[in-house]
Design a protein around this motif. Structure first.
Motif, short mmCIF file in Angstrom:
data_model
loop_
_atom_site.label_atom_id
_atom_site.label_comp_id
_atom_site.label_asym_id
_atom_site.label_seq_id
_atom_site.Cartn_x
_atom_site.Cartn_y
_atom_site.Cartn_z
N PHE A 1 -5.49 -7.99 -1.81
CA PHE A 1 -4.41 -8.38 -3.01
C PHE A 1 -5.41 -7.66 -4.35
O PHE A 1 -4.70 -7.07 -5.03
CB PHE A 1 -3.89 -9.44 -3.18
CG PHE A 1 -2.93 -9.94 -2.36
CD1 PHE A 1 -1.66 -9.00 -2.30
CD2 PHE A 1 -2.87 -11.04 -1.51
CE1 PHE A 1 -0.40 -9.40 -1.47
CE2 PHE A 1 -1.93 -11.30 -0.65
CZ PHE A 1 -0.67 -10.57 -0.90
N VAL A 2 -6.47 -8.12 -4.56
CA VAL A 2 -7.40 -7.72 -5.56
C VAL A 2 -7.54 -6.24 -5.69
O VAL A 2 -7.54 -5.54 -6.64
CB VAL A 2 -8.62 -8.41 -5.45
CG1 VAL A 2 -9.71 -7.88 -6.64
CG2 VAL A 2 -8.70 -10.08 -5.64
N VAL A 3 -7.89 -5.71 -4.27
CA VAL A 3 -7.91 -4.29 -4.29
C VAL A 3 -6.65 -3.43 -4.68
O VAL A 3 -6.86 -2.41 -5.51
CB VAL A 3 -8.35 -3.85 -3.07
CG1 VAL A 3 -8.49 -2.50 -2.78
CG2 VAL A 3 -9.99 -4.17 -2.68
N LYS B 1 -6.54 -3.55 -8.69
CA LYS B 1 -7.56 -2.58 -9.10
C LYS B 1 -6.60 -0.99 -9.01
O LYS B 1 -7.15 -0.24 -10.06
CB LYS B 1 -8.85 -2.96 -8.57
CG LYS B 1 -9.38 -3.80 -9.05
CD LYS B 1 -10.95 -3.96 -8.48
CE LYS B 1 -11.54 -5.37 -8.90
NZ LYS B 1 -13.00 -5.37 -8.33
N LYS B 2 -6.06 -1.06 -8.10
CA LYS B 2 -5.63 0.40 -7.66
C LYS B 2 -4.51 0.69 -8.57
O LYS B 2 -4.45 1.77 -8.99
CB LYS B 2 -5.07 0.54 -6.16
CG LYS B 2 -4.80 1.92 -5.68
CD LYS B 2 -4.28 2.05 -4.50
CE LYS B 2 -5.29 1.68 -3.24
NZ LYS B 2 -4.81 1.59 -1.86
N ALA B 3 -3.70 -0.42 -8.61
CA ALA B 3 -2.57 -0.31 -9.81
C ALA B 3 -2.97 0.01 -10.86
O ALA B 3 -2.62 0.90 -11.89
CB ALA B 3 -1.70 -1.49 -9.51
N TYR B 4 -4.19 -0.81 -11.53
CA TYR B 4 -4.73 -0.41 -12.77
C TYR B 4 -5.24 0.99 -12.85
O TYR B 4 -5.23 1.44 -13.96
CB TYR B 4 -5.97 -1.64 -13.13
CG TYR B 4 -6.67 -1.45 -14.23
CD1 TYR B 4 -6.22 -1.62 -15.39
CD2 TYR B 4 -7.99 -0.79 -14.18
CE1 TYR B 4 -6.89 -1.39 -16.48
CE2 TYR B 4 -8.82 -0.44 -15.12
CZ TYR B 4 -8.10 -0.86 -16.40
OH TYR B 4 -8.85 -0.72 -17.60
N ASN C 1 0.95 -1.22 0.19
CA ASN C 1 -0.04 -0.07 0.07
C ASN C 1 0.87 1.11 -0.04
O ASN C 1 0.73 2.28 -0.82
CB ASN C 1 -0.67 0.02 1.13
CG ASN C 1 -2.22 -0.82 0.84
OD1 ASN C 1 -2.73 -0.80 -0.18
ND2 ASN C 1 -2.64 -1.46 1.97
N TYR C 2 1.87 1.09 0.83
CA TYR C 2 2.84 2.36 0.84
C TYR C 2 3.41 2.48 -0.53
O TYR C 2 3.66 3.61 -1.17
CB TYR C 2 4.08 2.09 1.87
CG TYR C 2 5.17 3.06 1.58
CD1 TYR C 2 4.91 4.26 2.20
CD2 TYR C 2 6.23 2.94 1.09
CE1 TYR C 2 6.13 5.11 2.26
CE2 TYR C 2 7.40 3.53 0.80
CZ TYR C 2 7.25 4.74 1.72
OH TYR C 2 8.45 5.85 1.45
#
Length: 210
Positions: free
Chosen positions: A163-165, A168-171, A105-106
């Motif tokens: 991990f899925v979240v 999606k954030k990276a996407y 997350n960081y």
């Protein structure tokens, strides 16, 4: 008053308390080692560009490195195969994954990641969830704990969701890096060229478009 009769034998609760204390000591030591290793893994994720495999997919070794740590933690059961120690090891793995996901997350929230790094983040998210599935199956084969106890000490469903979240954030960051500039150049760029760029991005992390 510490002695209790069970069947034909006496059980000294000081022995049970001693075993519990010993398991906690082992758990803390393994957790400390894992946290140091995970910190280094996250640093490498931030500082290094990912590898591109033969299919043109960006990925890193982080998911496999993390689960190597988790699996190696259970080697100690060869010397002391008890329920208490198995649960302590599972809790150490659980805290290790919390530390890992905080580090990821960081990485997503504060670091200026390249497009390849973000694509690897998306692909790694699927590898993490698959590795969790395999890890839980192996732990469930231990003969001293049951499935409910495994889930209580290691909440694989919660880890998978995170991990899925994160994937999606990276996407979303990829979309910002790629599609926002394309939108700004819409009037200058032929439509077919924009379409080709979009298909190029799809090839980088196809799992998100299945």
């Amino acid at each position: 008053d510490r002695l209790k009769i069970i069947g034909d034998a006496f059980v000294d609760h000081r022995m049970i308390e001693g075993i519990s204390t010993l398991c906690r000591i082992v758990e803390i030591r393994i957790l400390k080692n894992n946290m140091r290793s995970i910190k280094n893994i996250v640093k490498q994720e931030i500082g290094n560009e990912p590898e591109i495999d033969g299919r043109g997919r960006a990925a890193t070794t982080a998911p496999n490195d993390v689960f190597k740590l988790a699996n190696e933690s259970f080697n100690i059961l060869f010397y002391c195969n008890t329920k208490e120690l198995s649960l302590a090891l599972l809790e150490a793995c659980s805290y290790s994954f919390i530390h890992l996901q905080n580090g990821l997350n960081y990485m997503l929230d504060t670091c200026d990641l390249s497009l390849d790094q973000l694509c690897a983040f998306c692909n790694n998210a699927f590898t993490y969830t698959n590795n969790i599935k395999d890890f839980v199956k192996q732990v469930e084969q231990l003969d001293n704990i049951n499935k409910d106890q495994v889930r209580q000490s290691f909440d694989d469903s919660a880890f998978n969701k995170i991990f899925v979240v994160q994937g999606k954030k990276a996407y979303e960051q990829i979309a910002h890096k790629v599609f926002i500039p394309l939108k700004e150049q819409w009037d200058k760029t032929p439509f077919l060229e924009i379409k080709l760029v979009i298909f190029f991005i799809i090839d980088l992390f196809p799992d998100f478009f299945q």
